[in-house]
Design a protein around this motif. Structure first.
Motif, PDB file in Angstrom:
ATOM      1  N   GLY A  57       0.959  -1.219  -0.041  1.00 47.67           N
ATOM      2  CA  GLY A  57      -0.029   0.023  -0.002  1.00 47.67           C
ATOM      3  C   GLY A  57       0.925   1.272   0.081  1.00 47.67           C
ATOM      4  N   GLY A  58       1.849   1.285   0.929  1.00 45.65           N
ATOM      5  CA  GLY A  58       2.830   2.292   0.654  1.00 45.65           C
ATOM      6  C   GLY A  58       3.463   2.548  -0.501  1.00 45.65           C
ATOM      7  N   VAL A  59       4.134   1.444  -1.175  1.00 47.62           N
ATOM      8  CA  VAL A  59       4.597   1.577  -2.613  1.00 47.62           C
ATOM      9  C   VAL A  59       3.653   2.172  -3.686  1.00 47.62           C
ATOM     10  CG1 VAL A  59       5.456   0.122  -4.314  1.00 47.62           C
ATOM     11  CG2 VAL A  59       6.467  -0.093  -2.089  1.00 47.62           C
ATOM     12  N   VAL A  60       2.391   1.618  -3.430  1.00 47.24           N
ATOM     13  CA  VAL A  60       1.282   2.151  -4.437  1.00 47.24           C
ATOM     14  C   VAL A  60       1.138   3.670  -4.298  1.00 47.24           C
ATOM     15  CG1 VAL A  60      -1.109   2.017  -5.219  1.00 47.24           C
ATOM     16  CG2 VAL A  60       0.240  -0.128  -4.814  1.00 47.24           C
ATOM     17  N   PRO A  74      -4.891  17.067  -9.185  1.00 53.11           N
ATOM     18  CA  PRO A  74      -4.835  17.275  -7.865  1.00 53.11           C
ATOM     19  C   PRO A  74      -4.180  16.066  -6.976  1.00 53.11           C
ATOM     20  CG  PRO A  74      -7.104  16.528  -8.708  1.00 53.11           C
ATOM     21  CD  PRO A  74      -6.006  16.710  -9.793  1.00 53.11           C
ATOM     22  N   LYS A  75      -3.559  16.394  -5.796  1.00 55.73           N
ATOM     23  CA  LYS A  75      -3.059  15.462  -4.935  1.00 55.73           C
ATOM     24  C   LYS A  75      -4.038  14.319  -4.528  1.00 55.73           C
ATOM     25  CE  LYS A  75       1.384  17.230  -4.449  1.00 55.73           C
ATOM     26  NZ  LYS A  75       2.228  16.494  -5.161  1.00 55.73           N
ATOM     27  N   GLU A  76      -5.443  14.522  -4.515  1.00 53.95           N
ATOM     28  CA  GLU A  76      -6.273  13.740  -4.020  1.00 53.95           C
ATOM     29  C   GLU A  76      -6.345  12.427  -4.669  1.00 53.95           C
ATOM     30  OE1 GLU A  76      -7.006  16.837  -4.890  1.00 53.95           O
ATOM     31  OE2 GLU A  76      -8.061  17.792  -2.768  1.00 53.95           O
ATOM     32  N   LEU A  77      -5.520  12.316  -6.013  1.00 56.46           N
ATOM     33  CA  LEU A  77      -5.390  11.364  -6.962  1.00 56.46           C
ATOM     34  C   LEU A  77      -4.659  10.215  -6.304  1.00 56.46           C
ATOM     35  CD1 LEU A  77      -6.268  10.243  -9.506  1.00 56.46           C
ATOM     36  CD2 LEU A  77      -4.171  10.959 -10.604  1.00 56.46           C
ATOM     37  N   ILE A  78      -3.794  10.780  -5.372  1.00 54.28           N
ATOM     38  CA  ILE A  78      -2.840   9.596  -4.630  1.00 54.28           C
ATOM     39  C   ILE A  78      -3.857   8.674  -3.740  1.00 54.28           C
ATOM     40  CG2 ILE A  78      -0.960   9.256  -2.941  1.00 54.28           C
ATOM     41  CD1 ILE A  78      -0.064  12.028  -3.833  1.00 54.28           C
ATOM     42  N   GLY A 159      -1.068   1.838   4.942  1.00 52.85           N
ATOM     43  CA  GLY A 159       0.173   1.987   4.577  1.00 52.85           C
ATOM     44  C   GLY A 159       0.320   2.953   3.518  1.00 52.85           C
ATOM     45  N   GLY A 160      -0.718   3.134   2.561  1.00 52.23           N
ATOM     46  CA  GLY A 160      -0.634   4.023   1.688  1.00 52.23           C
ATOM     47  C   GLY A 160      -0.642   5.632   2.210  1.00 52.23           C
ATOM     48  N   TRP A 161      -1.664   5.647   3.234  1.00 56.30           N
ATOM     49  CA  TRP A 161      -1.834   6.842   3.822  1.00 56.30           C
ATOM     50  C   TRP A 161      -0.544   7.315   4.597  1.00 56.30           C
ATOM     51  CZ3 TRP A 161      -1.918   7.901   9.253  1.00 56.30           C
ATOM     52  CH2 TRP A 161      -2.245   9.060   9.609  1.00 56.30           C
ATOM     53  N   MET A 162      -0.044   6.407   5.292  1.00 55.29           N
ATOM     54  CA  MET A 162       1.227   6.816   5.975  1.00 55.29           C
ATOM     55  C   MET A 162       2.333   7.149   5.291  1.00 55.29           C
ATOM     56  SD  MET A 162       1.356   4.106   9.604  1.00 55.29           S
ATOM     57  CE  MET A 162       2.528   5.130  10.348  1.00 55.29           C
ATOM     58  N   ALA A 163       2.538   6.349   4.079  1.00 58.75           N
ATOM     59  CA  ALA A 163       3.526   6.633   3.114  1.00 58.75           C
ATOM     60  C   ALA A 163       3.476   8.030   2.493  1.00 58.75           C
ATOM     61  CB  ALA A 163       3.772   5.483   2.009  1.00 58.75           C
ATOM     62  N   GLY A 164       2.120   8.278   2.188  1.00 62.36           N
ATOM     63  CA  GLY A 164       1.920   9.400   1.474  1.00 62.36           C
ATOM     64  C   GLY A 164       2.038  10.715   2.255  1.00 62.36           C
ATOM     65  N   PHE A 169       4.323  13.507   0.446  1.00 61.90           N
ATOM     66  CA  PHE A 169       3.734  13.508  -0.868  1.00 61.90           C
ATOM     67  C   PHE A 169       2.624  14.227  -0.980  1.00 61.90           C
ATOM     68  CE2 PHE A 169       6.843   9.877  -0.797  1.00 61.90           C
ATOM     69  CZ  PHE A 169       7.608  10.358  -1.511  1.00 61.90           C
ATOM     70  N   THR A 170       1.747  14.170   0.302  1.00 63.49           N
ATOM     71  CA  THR A 170       0.387  14.760   0.174  1.00 63.49           C
ATOM     72  C   THR A 170      -0.119  15.074   1.711  1.00 63.49           C
ATOM     73  OG1 THR A 170      -2.065  14.287  -0.362  1.00 63.49           O
ATOM     74  CG2 THR A 170      -0.685  12.374   0.493  1.00 63.49           C
TER      75      THR A 170
END
Length: 249
Positions: A57-60, A74-78, A159-164, A169-170
């Motif tokens: 999730g973090g890598v994505v 927009p950064k929302e796309l992440i 994981g995506g939220w924490m990485a971003g 990044f966002t």
């Protein structure tokens, strides 16, 4: 000749499915077998599923952010891309392929070892339906498999939220807005329908290769490899068919 062999194996597989539900084992015995399979197949898989889901999730999230080079996007796309990737494909399909290696090889080797050591023959001699005794508890245990995939979805998005957010990044609010944008609840239903079908595949194809194997200890290893390959192939094919049936209009 190869086609005939494949068709013969497919027919044998479906006859095995029918036989699993014949002459059921006593419930007092079956209950213990089911709890053992839940422990071996579901509980023991939670650690590896949680680890892989969180970091993928973090890598994505990071890869999506790094590819947003246009300032007009927009950064929302992440958050949106992370949600779609995790829920639609990564959690149900790729975790199932990983589980084909972990669960599948465990199932094939355990049943194959019983075949090699003639324990299955001993069950048959005692009048026990060995397919029901060995495979049915695995099918029931894997009815809990969607629960594992639900955890994979949650941890993947976390994981995506924490990485971003912590990777800079966002912003958290932008990521969460992306998560909520154009959300279609049926996508969750679609993911769990796929997961339930994959659970049946994960329980039965490795069991088939373990139950009908011939030879000694070396062949148990070969059967585990073949079971992993065929389980993965069938999961990918069924994934394509279900996506075509459920998502296309």
């Amino acid at each position: 000749m190869m086609l005939v062999r494949y068709l013969s194996q497919i027919g044998k597989y479906f006859l095995m499915l029918k036989e699993i539900f014949n002459k059921p084992t006593k419930w007092s015995v079956m209950r213990g077998l089911i709890f053992k399979e839940i422990d071996d197949l579901i509980i023991d898989s939670l650690g590896i599923v949680a680890f892989i889901s969180f970091f993928v999730g973090g890598v994505v999230s990071i890869q999506t952010a790094l590819n947003l080079t246009n300032p007009l996007i927009p950064k929302e796309l992440i958050g949106f891309a992370t949600r779609q990737s995790i829920i639609l494909e990564f959690a149900p399909t790729f975790i199932s392929i990983i589980m084909a290696g972990k669960m599948g090889s465990f199932i094939t080797s355990s049943i194959g070892t019983m075949r090699v050591t003639e324990q299955i023959d001993a069950l048959e001699v005692m009048g026990v339906n060995s397919l029901n005794y060995l495979v049915f508890p695995k099918i029931i245990a894997l009815l809990l498999y969607p629960f594992v995939i639900g955890i994979a979805m949650f941890l993947g998005i976390l994981g995506g939220w924490m990485a971003g957010v912590y990777g800079g990044f966002t912003a958290s609010s932008e990521f969460i807005t992306g998560l909520q944008t154009d959300f279609i609840p049926f996508h969750i239903t679609y993911a769990f329908i796929k997961t339930t079908v994959f659970a049946l595949i994960l329980a039965t194809i490795p069991s088939f290769h373990g139950y009908y194997m011939k030879g000694g200890a070396l062949e148990v290893g070969k059967a585990s490899t073949v079971a992993f390959v065929w389980t993965s192939v069938v999961i990918i094919l069924v994934n394509y068919i279900l996506t075509q049936l459920l998502l296309t209009k």
